[in-house]
Design an enzyme around this catalytic site. Structure first.
Site, mmCIF file in Angstrom:
data_model
loop_
_atom_site.group_PDB
_atom_site.id
_atom_site.type_symbol
_atom_site.label_atom_id
_atom_site.label_comp_id
_atom_site.label_asym_id
_atom_site.label_seq_id
_atom_site.Cartn_x
_atom_site.Cartn_y
_atom_site.Cartn_z
ATOM 1 N N GLY A 167 17.999 -2.829 76.573
ATOM 2 C CA GLY A 167 17.583 -4.253 76.053
ATOM 3 C C GLY A 167 17.614 -5.200 77.168
ATOM 4 O O GLY A 167 17.289 -4.801 78.324
ATOM 5 N N CYS A 168 17.729 -6.308 77.033
ATOM 6 C CA CYS A 168 17.581 -7.601 77.827
ATOM 7 C C CYS A 168 18.181 -7.616 79.219
ATOM 8 O O CYS A 168 17.963 -8.243 80.156
ATOM 9 C CB CYS A 168 17.744 -8.821 77.134
ATOM 10 S SG CYS A 168 16.781 -9.131 75.930
ATOM 11 N N PHE A 169 19.543 -6.986 79.175
ATOM 12 C CA PHE A 169 20.084 -6.842 80.345
ATOM 13 C C PHE A 169 19.830 -5.972 81.217
ATOM 14 O O PHE A 169 20.281 -5.926 82.791
ATOM 15 C CB PHE A 169 21.805 -6.799 80.156
ATOM 16 C CG PHE A 169 22.118 -5.440 79.549
ATOM 17 C CD1 PHE A 169 22.319 -4.509 80.264
ATOM 18 C CD2 PHE A 169 22.432 -5.264 78.162
ATOM 19 C CE1 PHE A 169 22.779 -3.291 79.886
ATOM 20 C CE2 PHE A 169 23.021 -4.036 77.718
ATOM 21 C CZ PHE A 169 23.184 -3.253 78.388
ATOM 22 N N PHE A 186 21.836 -10.577 79.895
ATOM 23 C CA PHE A 186 22.534 -10.582 78.703
ATOM 24 C C PHE A 186 21.820 -9.673 77.736
ATOM 25 O O PHE A 186 20.744 -9.709 77.659
ATOM 26 C CB PHE A 186 22.762 -12.180 78.192
ATOM 27 C CG PHE A 186 23.188 -13.160 79.230
ATOM 28 C CD1 PHE A 186 24.513 -13.037 79.331
ATOM 29 C CD2 PHE A 186 22.547 -14.054 79.756
ATOM 30 C CE1 PHE A 186 25.122 -14.025 80.609
ATOM 31 C CE2 PHE A 186 22.617 -14.930 80.487
ATOM 32 C CZ PHE A 186 24.273 -14.883 80.756
#
EC number: 2.3.1.156
Length: 406
Positions: free
Chosen positions: A170-172, A384
């Site tokens: 994901g985003c991290f 995050f």
């Protein structure tokens, strides 16, 4: 000495691989996006038309407000009207569409990554045969052999290149891959690591439903993109051009945040759950996370000095950037780079924070600031994502006089 079953002896050879001497550096950055541009002000009409959902008037009104408050002006996506008309299961919320999505993703994710990688390699200026390691990261589709193997083939890299495939983080993960690259470069003298993040919203695009209001958040925020970096220690004088140094990296999980960000592969694709508590959780914990990082790096943590650092923050959304800015009392210019990337591209998941890094160094040169970090020496990179996981890196900029981009 080792005794084997035949009572013969063998001598353990000493470890031959040497550690690098200097800090790990970012030696090049490249990026890429699909050609289809969606202006945020027009996206609600497109979205509800293409998904045949205009009868959901209240949901459309809510979605229109979300897009208006997103801080996004435009996004790039692989999907377009032709693709969605040809594959109607993708635009439906409930239809089984995983096979259709997968068939496209396993082809297109490495292709977009290749464009970014070609751009990074061109900036680096060294032969591809000098690449010793490849790290590929995506949350868009899964296959075996993976996207790392596909990219190796597309680029014509040596079959002996050491590969690492990072799926579903994901985003991290834009920060995660730099943490991994840092460890590899530090422990393998002379290594040159190609890092690639490539993401397509094709995995999670779907029509609206009143049963899953969080789905609208993702449809309003996410965009497509790929970023690639060359990472290595001890740059070759007059041949390699560092723009940042990576001095410290750590991954942490925020307490009591298990369900804040989740993604589940279902028959209808990747289904995301994004809690409204994410900004509050980040805000409540950011001081502790930074205190640990700065104390370990500098033996002291002075909250009043946060504005003396440059900030490379994952552009996950305006509420996340607001939370970091408010809790750390940052001046608005400290989050400018992240907000600019959010505005022009949306949340691209893992490549997003790397786009911020690229934008910051180029803007610093264009505005004749003294360093690639907006004129500041030290900075923090933050990612995050699911977990709720926070990735923290401490970066050092370089003088802009010593850095050139083309």
């Amino acid at each position: 000495m080792i005794q084997n079953s035949d009572s013969a002896t063998a001598t353990l050879l000493p470890r031959k691989k040497e550690r690098a001497s200097g800090p790990v550096s970012v030696l090049a950055i490249g990026s890429a996006n699909p050609p289809n541009v969606f202006h945020q002000s027009l996206f609600p009409d497109f979205y509800f038309n293409i998904t045949q959902s205009n009868h959901m008037a209240e949901v459309k009104a809510k979605f229109t407000r979300m897009c208006a408050k997103s801080g996004i002006k435009k996004r790039r996506m692989h999907i377009n009207e032709d693709i969605l008309e040809a594959h109607p299961s993708i635009r439906s919320y409930h239809d089984n569409s995983l096979d259709v999505r997968q068939d496209m993703l396993v082809e297109e994710v490495p292709k977009l990554g290749k464009v970014a990688a070609d751009n990074a390699i061109a900036e680096w200026g060294q032969p591809k045969s000098n690449i010793t390691h490849l790290i590929f990261c995506t949350s868009s589709g899964i296959d075996m052999p993976g996207a790392d193997w596909a990219l190796m083939k597309l680029l014509g890299l040596r079959p002996t290149v050491n590969r690492v495939m990072v799926y579903q983080q994901g985003c991290f993960a834009g920060c995660t891959v730099l943490r991994i690259a840092k460890d590899l470069a530090e422990n393998n003298k002379g290594s040159r690591i190609l890092v690639v993040c490539s993401e397509l919203t094709l995995i999670s695009f779907r029509g609206p439903t009143e049963d899953h209001p969080e789905n609208l958040v993702g449809q309003a925020l996410f965009g497509d993109g790929a970023a690639a970096l060359i990472v290595g220690a001890d740059p070759i004088p007059h041949a390699e051009n560092a723009s940042f140094e990576i001095h410290w990296a750590r991954s942490s999980v925020v307490p009591d945040s298990d369900d804040a960000v989740t993604g589940n592969i279902k028959e209808n694709g990747l289904v995301l759950h994004l809690s409204k508590t994410i900004p509050d959780l980040i805000g409540q914990n950011i001081h502790t996370l930074l205190k640990d990082a700065l104390e370990e790096m500098f033996d002291a943590c002075n909250p009043s000095s946060f504005n003396d650092l440059f900030w490379v923050i994952h552009p996950g959304g305006p509420a996340i950037l607001d939370a970091v800015e408010e809790e750390l009392n940052l001046k608005s210019e400290r989050t400018h780079a992240s907000r600019e990337i959010l505005s022009q591209y949306g949340n691209m998941v893992s490549p997003g924070v790397l786009f911020v890094l690229d934008y910051m160094r180029k803007r610093s040169v264009d505005e004749r600031l003294s360093t690639t970090g907006e004129g500041l020496e030290w900075g923090v990179m933050l990612g995050f994502g699911p977990g709720l996981t926070v990735e923290t890196l401490i970066l050092k900029s370089v003088p802009t006089q010593a850095f050139k981009y083309f």
